[in-house]
Each structure stands twice: as C-alpha cells, then as structure tokens.
Design an enzyme around this catalytic site. Structure first.
Site, PDB file in Angstrom:
ATOM      1  N   LYS A 122       0.360  -1.232   0.017  1.00  0.00           N
ATOM      2  CA  LYS A 122      -0.103   0.372  -0.277  1.00  0.00           C
ATOM      3  C   LYS A 122       0.958   1.028   0.132  1.00  0.00           C
ATOM      4  CE  LYS A 122      -3.841   2.609   2.887  1.00  0.00           C
ATOM      5  NZ  LYS A 122      -4.799   2.134   3.651  1.00  0.00           N
ATOM      6  N   LYS A 139      -2.166  -1.120  -3.672  1.00  0.00           N
ATOM      7  CA  LYS A 139      -3.098  -0.128  -3.796  1.00  0.00           C
ATOM      8  C   LYS A 139      -2.012   0.947  -4.186  1.00  0.00           C
ATOM      9  CE  LYS A 139      -6.649   1.741  -0.820  1.00  0.00           C
ATOM     10  NZ  LYS A 139      -6.642   2.414   0.732  1.00  0.00           N
TER      11      LYS A 139
HETATM   12  C1  PBG Z   1      -7.758   2.976   5.532  1.00  0.00           C
HETATM   13  C2  PBG Z   1      -7.641   2.750   4.074  1.00  0.00           C
HETATM   14  C3  PBG Z   1      -7.705   3.728   3.225  1.00  0.00           C
HETATM   15  C4  PBG Z   1      -8.161   3.167   1.895  1.00  0.00           C
HETATM   16  C5  PBG Z   1      -8.811   2.194   2.236  1.00  0.00           C
HETATM   17  N1  PBG Z   1      -8.138   2.344   3.354  1.00  0.00           N
HETATM   18  C6  PBG Z   1      -7.204   5.169   3.249  1.00  0.00           C
HETATM   19  C7  PBG Z   1      -6.005   5.874   3.824  1.00  0.00           C
HETATM   20  O1  PBG Z   1      -4.978   4.937   3.681  1.00  0.00           O
HETATM   21  O2  PBG Z   1      -5.587   6.821   3.238  1.00  0.00           O
HETATM   22  C8  PBG Z   1      -8.027   4.221   0.767  1.00  0.00           C
HETATM   23  C9  PBG Z   1      -9.155   3.376  -0.961  1.00  0.00           C
HETATM   24  C10 PBG Z   1      -9.263   5.410  -1.430  1.00  0.00           C
HETATM   25  O3  PBG Z   1      -8.947   5.328  -1.666  1.00  0.00           O
HETATM   26  O4  PBG Z   1     -10.305   4.322  -2.204  1.00  0.00           O
HETATM   27  N2  PBG Z   1      -6.861   2.964   5.952  1.00  0.00           N
END
Ligand code: PBG
Length: 326
Positions: A199, A252
């Site tokens: 991520k 992601k």
């Molecule tokens: C929680 C989380 C996030 C997203 C999914 N779970 C936000 C982040 O990490 O800032 C982002 C999902 C999206 O942008 O569609 N940590």
C-alpha cells in the site's frame, strides 16, 4: 503484398472474443460501502459521484443494491459516532462496522469483507497510536507494536460480528501475523486475511478520505505507507505478509502501480487483489463531466488492464456500474 503474419486477421468480429486473453466478470469485483454512524440519512459523497455514506438503518439496503447488479462481495468501511486518541470505536462490539456486518450477514448472502484500520476512528486520523519520532524534529509517528494489538482486537471483533474476511490496511509491520494469531486463538482459524500488503502513500486516496472522514489531522502517512518510488520493496512487503499467513495479497492503488501488480502475480502463488482507489474513480468521473472521455468505457478499460496485469480480484467503486455489462 505477401505477408505470413497479419495480426488483424484475428481482430474481426466473431473471432475477437475467441482469442481474447483477459476477461472481467462481476464475480471478480468487490464493492466498497460506507456506513456512517453520524447520520440518519444517505449522504452523497461529492468527490465520488454515485456513492453515498449510508446510515446503519440502510446498510442492508445498500448491500442489496450491490447484490442486485451481480456483484457478490462488499468491503465495509465505517464512520464512527465518536473518535478518540486510540480509536477505541474500531473494536467496540457495538461499533458501526460490527453492527452493520451483523445485519448484513444475517439478512443477505453477500460475502462480507471488512477494512481493519484505525484512521477513521482516531481523532488525529492516523492508522494507529502515536509516539514521538526517534529523530528530533520528526514529530509524531505511529507506534508500531502497540498498534498491532489494537488491530488484532478490531479484526476479532469483525469476525465475531460475522465478517467473512478481514483486510488489514494500516501498514503496521507484523499486522497480518498479529491478526492471524488473534483470529486463530478466538476460534476463527478458517477466516481468511486479505492483506493490504503493498500500500503506497498515495495522492489518489484523496476522495476516500472525505468519504470516510479519515484524513490525518497533521502530517502524512509516509512513515508507514510505502514510498511510490519503490518497486523491489513491494516484494519484501508481500513476502512478509505471505510468511505471516496472508491468504490474499493486495496492491493499492491499482492503475499507477500495474508493474507492481504484475510483479506480485509473478512472484507469489496466492490470489492477488488490486484496489482501484477513490482517486482513480474520481478522475474518470471528472473528465467525463467535462465531456473529455466516456467514464464507462474508460472504467471498463481500466479494470481490464488491472486484470491483464495479473489481479484476480478488484476492489472498485465502479463495481456496480460495470457489473451490468459483464
Ligand atoms: C484506511 C484506508 C484508506 C483507503 C482504504 N483503506 C485510506 C488511507 O490509507 O489513507 C483508501 C481507499 C481509496 O482511496 O479508495 N487506511
């Protein structure tokens, strides 16, 4: 002109479908849904046209809308009624996600996945408990090992509510192992973990942070989410999560990181998920609104590309819109 190879021979109607290398099905898709404990009515999410935060009383109805399109799985995000320093509403048995999941799993056939994180639940908006950084001037950062215990507790509370799968997204080192162990100890050895393994610290999460009210109140997430410059490090992250017991590896965002999706696909034999995030959704809608491209066509091509790169499943806000044509 004589030419033995003419690729165009196979691009004609009738044969195109037969030689198509990649296909997309509604059963590949997971639709994110937002359940908001601070509202009694549906609230449109401005930067994500077509999406809403729904009150608890509408959680089942919202999931039924998803199922009606042919999409069978949802990822539940919660907006709690209150926040605190440690994010204690994240693991409350009467928390917003727990209540929603209880109802959804009792009343629908949806496959229910939950996002396990603390950023929507902490008043500072970071994904764990904070401590002063080691270097002077570094400021506050997330305290890794103390956060693990809270994430594990949150995951178990989701399992108790009836979640079919949990998806830790905090980018805390060791989170998959800690959650796996806690689930096993609580009697959920058969509940799979989908790790947000790779991520990145991405600008493409902007609209989501509005949607889930999870923007950090200061600083950013670069002390725990990955540096977009790094590709080899993705293999380290994914490898650790496999060792710790991840059943599915997620990358992601999706589109800006298709090289990484392909790498993870090649290196590991567990299913690979990709999260086509809020910014990827918002930018196509914005361009469509200006008349610069067709959102549906561009969305279909995006998801096809994510699968072509190697993803088996895709989390996407386009799930319902595209399921129809699949
Ligand atoms: C929680 C989380 C996030 C997203 C999914 N779970 C936000 C982040 O990490 O800032 C982002 C999902 C999206 O942008 O569609 N940590």
């Amino acid at each position: 002109m004589e030419q033995t190879r003419r690729p165009r021979r196979l691009r004609r109607d009738g044969v195109r479908g037969l030689v198509s290398e990649t296909s997309l099905a509604a059963s590949d898709l997971i639709a994110p849904v937002f359940v908001d404990a601070t509202t009694d009515e549906r609230v449109p999410i401005e930067s994500m046209p077509g999406h809403e935060r729904v009150p608890l009383s509408e959680a089942v109805a919202r999931v039924e809308e998803v199922l009606a399109t042919g999409v069978e799985a949802v990822m539940v995000f919660g907006i709690p009624e209150s926040k605190d320093a440690r994010g204690s509403r994240a693991w409350a048995s009467d928390g917003v996600v727990q209540e929603a999941v209880r109802q959804i799993s009792a009343e629908t056939d949806a496959y229910v996945i939950t996002d396990v994180c603390l950023c929507e639940y902490t008043e500072h908006g970071h994904c764990g408990v904070l401590e002063e950084g080691a270097r002077s001037g570094e400021g506050l950062t997330v305290k890794n090992d103390e956060t693990l215990e809270l994430l594990a507790r949150t995951a178990v509370s989701h399992a108790e509510a009836g979640a079919d799968m949990v998806a830790p997204s905090a980018m805390t080192d060791g989170q998959v192992g800690a959650i796996r162990e806690a689930l096993d100890d609580a009697g959920y050895a058969n509940l799979p973990v989908m790790a947000y393994a790779v991520k990145y610290e991405s600008a493409f999460y902007g609209p989501f942070r509005d949607a889930a009210d999870g923007a950090p109140s200061f600083g950013d997430r670069r002390h725990y989410q990955m540096d977009p410059a790094n590709r080899r490090e993705a293999m380290t992250e994914a490898g650790l999560d496999v060792e710790e017991g991840a059943d599915v590896l997620m990358v992601k965002p999706a589109l800006p990181y298709l090289d990484v999706v392909a790498d993870v696909r090649r290196e590991f034999d567990v299913p690979v998920a990709a999260y086509n995030v809020s910014g990827e959704y918002a930018m196509l809608h914005a361009a469509d609104e200006k008349g610069w491209l067709n959102v549906e066509e561009a969305a279909y091509e995006s998801l096809l590309s994510i699968k072509r790169a190697g993803a088996d499943l895709i989390l996407t806000y386009f799930a319902e819109d595209l399921a129809d044509r699949l």
